[in-house]
Scaffold this motif. Structure first.
Motif, short mmCIF file in Angstrom:
data_model
loop_
_atom_site.label_atom_id
_atom_site.label_comp_id
_atom_site.label_asym_id
_atom_site.label_seq_id
_atom_site.Cartn_x
_atom_site.Cartn_y
_atom_site.Cartn_z
N LYS A 2 0.86 -1.18 0.00
CA LYS A 2 0.00 0.00 0.00
C LYS A 2 0.90 1.24 0.00
O LYS A 2 1.68 1.44 0.93
N ALA A 32 1.64 3.64 -9.45
CA ALA A 32 0.41 2.86 -9.25
C ALA A 32 0.53 1.45 -9.84
O ALA A 32 0.00 0.49 -9.28
N ASP A 36 0.00 -2.43 -4.93
CA ASP A 36 -1.26 -3.16 -4.83
C ASP A 36 -2.41 -2.19 -4.62
O ASP A 36 -3.50 -2.34 -5.19
N GLU A 37 -2.17 -1.18 -3.78
CA GLU A 37 -3.13 -0.10 -3.54
C GLU A 37 -2.34 1.20 -3.46
O GLU A 37 -1.19 1.22 -2.98
N ILE A 38 -2.96 2.28 -3.90
CA ILE A 38 -2.30 3.58 -3.83
C ILE A 38 -3.29 4.62 -3.32
O ILE A 38 -4.49 4.57 -3.63
N ALA A 39 -2.81 5.55 -2.50
CA ALA A 39 -3.65 6.62 -1.96
C ALA A 39 -2.88 7.92 -2.05
O ALA A 39 -1.64 7.95 -2.01
N PRO A 59 -7.46 3.18 -10.12
CA PRO A 59 -8.15 3.30 -8.82
C PRO A 59 -7.21 3.80 -7.72
O PRO A 59 -6.02 3.44 -7.70
N PHE A 60 -7.75 4.61 -6.81
CA PHE A 60 -6.95 5.15 -5.71
C PHE A 60 -7.87 5.61 -4.59
O PHE A 60 -9.07 5.79 -4.78
N GLN A 61 -7.28 5.81 -3.42
CA GLN A 61 -7.99 6.44 -2.30
C GLN A 61 -7.52 7.88 -2.16
O GLN A 61 -6.40 8.22 -2.57
N TRP A 96 -1.96 4.07 7.37
CA TRP A 96 -2.52 3.11 6.42
C TRP A 96 -1.45 2.46 5.55
O TRP A 96 -1.53 1.29 5.20
#
Length: 371
Positions: A2, A32, A36-39, A59-61, A96
């Motif tokens: 993350k 990205a 696995d996840e990016i914010a 996709p992102f937060q 996070w």
């Protein structure tokens, strides 16, 4: 993995879709791709304010920040009030994340430098996009960021990506680069000869700090020596009217022209035909246009700021300006009258720049995220 990206660079919301500055989006896609996840933790604008933007299509937060500056007492009060909420957002995104990525320098970068001290065990990177030169004259907040990021006690488990090699740096500091072109762009290009027109180009924002007027003053002197000399200026900015007035008042229209903004494909053709690319800027981080010109065997002419001397190998891969008109005219003229000297410099510039492609850039980002 993350990944949290913390930056002053705003996201722009248009019709429910987030956008950002176009070259920044291109780089974010690389980060990205290998997360696995990016914010993101940054300010949000509802208007692009003239910024050249592109949509963020992955996709992102989002952890939104309140934007502020401290140029007057009222803004200082706002900054004080906003800072509490911003610090909470920074803490939340760092809590996070598995990997914290700071983008400096900037107001958000400075706050991020402070908050990251609370997470000494987390893996971090920081991209310092400005001039890292410790001896350079920079705002105090920039110096604070350099000090915190360099300090191996305050900032742990980090690689600080800086432009250029700086003797005496701490173990935190990691020389890095930015790229424009791919391996597939490496088509054969021959250095130019001086048989017909001699063209120098200026590429970038038309602002006082970039000093495009100095490019015109140089062109005046060189055109007097070589009637076939031309200067083409690519870009927009607040100085455009002043530059046009200077051209008109001095009747330079026959060899100096303002071209406006060109697309990246159009600029490829420009670089491939021009002899010199001039950037008499007061300050730079990674001067992208210098590396782009070098990629196409166009000899760069630039000031001795930031990593530019390192990029140009102190004159072996380009021309370093002294910002003394007569001296700089003499040096440039020596390349015009000695074609062998010009071609050797152009080839060395191209050979160096073609190491730093987008393919290599992606490979290096992947190593940072998944060593």
């Amino acid at each position: 993995m993350k990944v949290a990206v913390i930056s002053s660079s705003p996201f722009v919301r248009q019709s429910g879709v987030f956008h950002a500055y176009s070259p920044y989006v291109k780089e974010l896609k690389v980060w990205a791709k290998h997360a696995d996840e990016i914010a993101f933790c940054c300010p949000i604008w509802e208007d692009d304010k003239g910024l050249l933007i592109a949509p963020i299509d992955f996709p992102f937060q989002m952890y939104a920040l309140k934007e502020f500056n401290i140029k007057n007492p009222l803004n200082f009060l706002k900054a004080f009030l906003f800072s509490f909420g911003n610090f909470i957002q920074l803490f939340k995104i760092m809590l996070w994340a598995d990997h914290i990525h700071l983008r400096c320098p900037g107001n958000v970068g400075l706050m991020g430098c402070w908050v990251q001290m609370l997470f000494p065990g987390k893996v971090k990177t920081a991209k310092y996009a400005g001039n890292w030169d410790p001896k350079s004259n920079q705002p105090r907040s920039y110096k604070w960021q350099q000090m915190i990021l360099s300090n191996t006690f305050l900032t742990r488990n980090i690689k600080v990506l800086v432009y250029g090699n700086w003797p005496g740096s701490t173990a935190n500091i990691y020389p890095f680069f930015t790229a424009t072109y791919t391996e597939a762009d490496k088509i054969q290009v021959a250095p130019r000869t001086m048989k017909k027109e001699i063209e120098m180009i200026y590429v970038g924002t038309l602002s006082k700090g970039k000093r495009p007027i100095y490019a015109i003053e140089l062109a005046q002197k060189l055109q007097a020596l070589h009637p076939s000399f031309r200067l083409s200026i690519y870009g927009h900015g607040k100085e455009k009217e002043n530059l046009q007035d200077y051209i008109d008042q001095n009747q330079l229209q026959s060899f100096v022209s303002l071209k406006g903004n060109f697309s990246q494909p159009e600029m490829k053709a420009v670089y491939q035909s021009a002899h010199f690319m001039i950037l008499p800027s007061e300050s730079e981080g990674w001067p992208k246009v210098v590396a782009e010109a070098m990629f196409w065997a166009c000899v760069p002419v630039a000031t001795k700021v930031s990593c530019v001397p390192d990029m140009l190998q102190y004159g072996a891969r380009g021309i370093l300006l002294n910002m003394k008109l007569e001296d700089d005219v003499r040096v440039l003229n020596s390349y015009i009258i000695n074609n062998q000297k010009y071609q050797t410099t152009a080839l060395q510039a191209m050979e160096w720049s073609r190491v730093y492609t987008l393919d290599k850039f992606e490979s290096e980002i992947q190593k940072l995220l998944r060593p």
